[in-house]
Design an enzyme around this catalytic site. Structure first.
Site, PDB file in Angstrom:
ATOM      1  CB  ILE A  35     -83.034 -44.300  46.995  1.00  0.00           C
ATOM      2  CG1 ILE A  35     -81.975 -45.175  46.315  1.00  0.00           C
ATOM      3  CG2 ILE A  35     -83.800 -45.086  48.050  1.00  0.00           C
ATOM      4  CD1 ILE A  35     -82.514 -46.380  45.615  1.00  0.00           C
ATOM      5  CE1 TYR A  70     -64.578 -51.697  36.712  1.00  0.00           C
ATOM      6  CE2 TYR A  70     -63.612 -51.526  34.529  1.00  0.00           C
ATOM      7  CZ  TYR A  70     -63.858 -52.251  35.676  1.00  0.00           C
ATOM      8  OH  TYR A  70     -63.406 -53.531  35.783  1.00  0.00           O
ATOM      9  CB  ILE A 165     -70.145 -25.565  35.131  1.00  0.00           C
ATOM     10  CG1 ILE A 165     -69.170 -24.720  35.950  1.00  0.00           C
ATOM     11  CG2 ILE A 165     -70.427 -24.895  33.778  1.00  0.00           C
ATOM     12  CD1 ILE A 165     -67.814 -24.526  35.310  1.00  0.00           C
ATOM     13  CD  GLU A 166     -71.041 -31.616  33.416  1.00  0.00           C
ATOM     14  OE1 GLU A 166     -71.483 -32.333  34.330  1.00  0.00           O
ATOM     15  OE2 GLU A 166     -70.297 -32.035  32.519  1.00  0.00           O
ATOM     16  CE  LYS A 206     -71.523 -22.001  59.048  1.00  0.00           C
ATOM     17  NZ  LYS A 206     -72.370 -20.940  59.623  1.00  0.00           N
ATOM     18  CB  THR A 208     -77.546 -28.269  54.720  1.00  0.00           C
ATOM     19  OG1 THR A 208     -77.191 -29.642  54.747  1.00  0.00           O
ATOM     20  CG2 THR A 208     -78.968 -28.108  54.252  1.00  0.00           C
ATOM     21  CB  CYS A 398     -76.297 -61.029  27.933  1.00  0.00           C
ATOM     22  SG  CYS A 398     -76.484 -60.195  26.343  1.00  0.00           S
ATOM     23  CG  MET A 401     -77.069 -68.191  26.398  1.00  0.00           C
ATOM     24  SD  MET A 401     -78.218 -67.532  25.183  1.00  0.00           S
ATOM     25  CE  MET A 401     -77.515 -68.107  23.667  1.00  0.00           C
ATOM     26  NE  ARG A 479     -72.185 -53.453  18.831  1.00  0.00           N
ATOM     27  CZ  ARG A 479     -72.900 -52.364  18.584  1.00  0.00           C
ATOM     28  NH1 ARG A 479     -73.831 -52.368  17.669  1.00  0.00           N
ATOM     29  NH2 ARG A 479     -72.673 -51.256  19.243  1.00  0.00           N
ATOM     30  CG  HIS A 524     -79.704 -57.943  29.758  1.00  0.00           C
ATOM     31  ND1 HIS A 524     -78.527 -57.928  30.459  1.00  0.00           N
ATOM     32  CD2 HIS A 524     -79.360 -57.883  28.452  1.00  0.00           C
ATOM     33  CE1 HIS A 524     -77.509 -57.853  29.620  1.00  0.00           C
ATOM     34  NE2 HIS A 524     -77.993 -57.827  28.388  1.00  0.00           N
ATOM     35  CD  GLU A 526     -79.791 -58.273  33.860  1.00  0.00           C
ATOM     36  OE1 GLU A 526     -80.359 -59.322  33.496  1.00  0.00           O
ATOM     37  OE2 GLU A 526     -78.843 -57.761  33.223  1.00  0.00           O
TER      38      GLU A 526
HETATM   39  N1  GLN Z   1     -70.962 -58.678  24.182  1.00  0.00           N
HETATM   40  C1  GLN Z   1     -72.084 -59.523  23.929  1.00  0.00           C
HETATM   41  C2  GLN Z   1     -72.908 -59.031  22.758  1.00  0.00           C
HETATM   42  O1  GLN Z   1     -72.835 -57.870  22.399  1.00  0.00           O
HETATM   43  C3  GLN Z   1     -72.952 -59.665  25.167  1.00  0.00           C
HETATM   44  C4  GLN Z   1     -73.585 -58.386  25.597  1.00  0.00           C
HETATM   45  C5  GLN Z   1     -74.144 -58.449  26.984  1.00  0.00           C
HETATM   46  O2  GLN Z   1     -73.779 -59.311  27.781  1.00  0.00           O
HETATM   47  N2  GLN Z   1     -74.993 -57.516  27.318  1.00  0.00           N
HETATM   48  O3  GLN Z   1     -73.645 -59.790  22.170  1.00  0.00           O
END
Ligand code: GLN
Length: 556
Positions: A35, A70, A165-166, A206, A208, A398, A401, A479, A524, A526
């Site tokens: 940000i 996650y 380390i990375e 400290k 910082t 996705c 739908m 997919r 997508h 978004e």
């Molecule tokens: N799992 C579904 C697919 O691979 C939808 C993927 C998603 O929602 N991005 O087609």
């Protein structure tokens, strides 16, 4: 006019070579480097400079595409189909410019390149080492965007926290770059935390000081400190930080907690972060930033005249970052409608045991989120049936739908066992299926249908009403696809494929004729909503939810 040419000539002078700004993080993770980087970029862009941002992530995955949400939050997909870190979403939303594969690099990708070169014999018998081979590859990637575009400034965010380390090879590369190009062409911003100790009623410097020492150990003296804090920094505290961390006091920038991330560019403007940086980079004569439209957006965001409640049904709802772009798209669309959008995360698994009436009957709209696998699928189907039968505005993205298609097939078209082959490969009615070219795929990373594809919108349709044009382009990450063998059956039954890919004939948008607002998209949206250009699908979904709420209230 004279002023314009003066600015142009100055811009041309600095165009010779892009200047670099690195952003490192100290004390703790999650301080919001992305940000801060995006806010600074916005201010520089608003001053007429050509700016881009890139993110270097120190983990070994080649990209975040195979990471569970996650672990790392949402995977953000660029126009060119790169699966990237969610910070790239912030960059695009703030700057209103697309990013690309080159804007996100991981340690995995760096090593992959070096190892491939080693296998090809490119190192001519030399021992391949972190210095210089890995650091050279990091430096090459840092300047890659410079070669392809005439950027004035490239901001590079180094993921992780100083001391990891990375991160070491990245910091070493930054040290070398500063030496290579000179401090007039390269500055380092260190983002740090000034914690407030309740018992002592004091802000503490400290951590910082330690973090800057850690950075000094790598040979880097930060030029600017951006200090995350819950309370304002006093003059004394700024002076103390400046003294101990060896920076001038003007380079101690307060980054106080904000009610929205969209306040941060203005907070940074107030703290003169942009001015301080330009001075250090020796860039003079640049106009003041024009933040008029940004302020207008903030005005609308903060003074809504209405309020709606939207259910976000998904399976990663414990972690808001998993649906980052969806939440942000609602903020943009809410502001455009001068409407506060309260997004209620509802776990799709919960929908499997609790009656949908209890969970979504009071909502003004329901969004079914993207996702993978079978967990919570029945909950999504129950939610869709409920909103379809009760005329509640519906928006499926996705997997959302795909589930709308399954629900319609089962409950309206009488195909009781219809399913997606992702969940049931043996289904007798595979309304959502795998494309031939996906059946061969064995490797998981980077093999989905990814990035921007064109779509032709049917006229008339709800989709056409929303987009106002027939040719659109949207980003994909999936997919499975609608099975075109069923296309006529769906159309006859009232579920209309209103968006089709002109090259492959794949169905991209499905909508219901008999419903006030029921739309599912395979792509997508978004990922393309920005402050400047809220996505029309989100904007119209919010509008429809608002209308639904008004009508409901007038009938009550
Ligand atoms: N799992 C579904 C697919 O691979 C939808 C993927 C998603 O929602 N991005 O087609």
């Amino acid at each position: 006019m004279k002023q314009f040419w003066l600015i142009m000539s100055i811009i041309n002078q600095i165009n010779a070579m892009a200047k670099h700004i690195f952003v490192t993080g100290g004390v703790t993770s999650s301080l919001g480097k992305g940000i801060i980087a995006a806010s600074l970029a916005k201010l520089l862009q608003a001053r007429g400079l050509k700016v881009t941002i890139q993110k270097f992530d120190p983990y070994i995955n080649v990209d975040p595409g195979t990471l569970n949400p996650y672990e790392h939050g949402e995977c953000y997909v660029t126009e060119d189909g790169a699966e990237t870190d969610l910070d790239l979403g912030h960059y695009e939303r703030f700057l209103n410019r697309p990013t690309s594969q080159a804007n996100n690099v991981t340690t995995g990708r760096i090593y992959q390149t070096v190892i491939n070169k080693e296998r090809a014999g490119d190192y001519l018998g030399k021992t391949v080492q972190i210095i210089p081979h890995i650091t050279d590859e990091i430096k090459r990637r840092v300047t890659l965007l410079e070669e392809e575009n005439d950027y004035d400034i490239i901001i590079t965010e180094i993921g992780g926290t100083v001391g990891d380390i990375e991160s070491l090879p990245y910091l070493e590369a930054v040290r070398q770059m500063k030496r290579d190009v000179g401090s007039q062409n390269c500055v380092v911003i260190h983002l740090t935390l000034i914690p407030y100790l309740k018992a002592a009623k004091e802000l503490k410097t400290k951590p910082t000081q330690h973090s800057v020492k850690e950075l000094l150990n790598t040979g880097i003296q930060p030029d600017v400190l951006v200090c995350r804090t819950e309370y304002p920094l006093t003059k004394e505290l700024r002076e103390k930080l400046a003294l101990f961390c060896n920076v001038d006091v003007k380079s101690v920038i307060e980054a106080i907690d904000a009610s929205t991330i969209y306040d941060v560019p203005l907070l940074m403007l107030k703290e003169k972060l942009d001015k301080t940086i330009l001075k250090k980079l020796g860039i003079k004569g640049i106009k003041d930033p024009d933040m008029t439209s940004w302020k207008e957006f903030l005005g609308k965001l903060k003074n809504p005249t209405n309020e709606i409640n939207i259910a976000l049904v998904g399976k990663y709802n414990e972690l808001q970052d998993a649906y980052k772009s969806i939440y942000e798209s609602f903020i943009h669309a809410g502001a455009a409608n001068e409407c506060k959008v309260n997004v209620h995360p509802i776990h799709s698994e919960l929908m499997e045991s609790v009656d949908p009436i209890q969970l979504i009957a009071n909502m003004d709209g329901v969004l079914i989120a993207p996702g993978f696998g079978n967990r919570g699928i029945n909950g999504k189907l129950a939610a869709i049936q409920f909103v379809r039968e009760n005329n509640i505005p519906f928006f499926g993205i996705c997997l959302g739908m795909q589930m709308a298609v399954v629900e319609y097939a089962r409950h309206v078209m009488g195909l009781k066992n219809a399913h997606t082959v992702e969940v049931n490969p043996e289904t007798i009615d595979p309304v959502i299926t795998l494309m031939e070219n996906q059946k061969q795929v064995k490797q998981k990373g980077g093999t989905m249908r990814l990035g921007a594809y064109p779509c032709r919108v049917k006229k008339p349709s709800l989709a056409y009403k929303i987009y106002g044009r027939q040719v659109i382009s949207e980003r994909h990450r999936h997919r499975y696809e609608f099975n075109n063998q069923y296309i006529d059956k769906f159309e006859k039954a009232g579920m209309i494929p209103s968006g089709i890919n002109p090259d492959s004939e794949l169905v991209e948008i499905m909508e219901l004729e008999s419903h006030p607002f029921f739309i599912g998209v395979q792509f997508h949206p978004e990922l393309k909503s920005t402050v400047e250009n809220p996505h029309p699908l989100f904007e119209h979904f919010v509008k429809a939810a608002l209308k639904y709420k008004m009508d409901k209230n007038s009938h009550a």
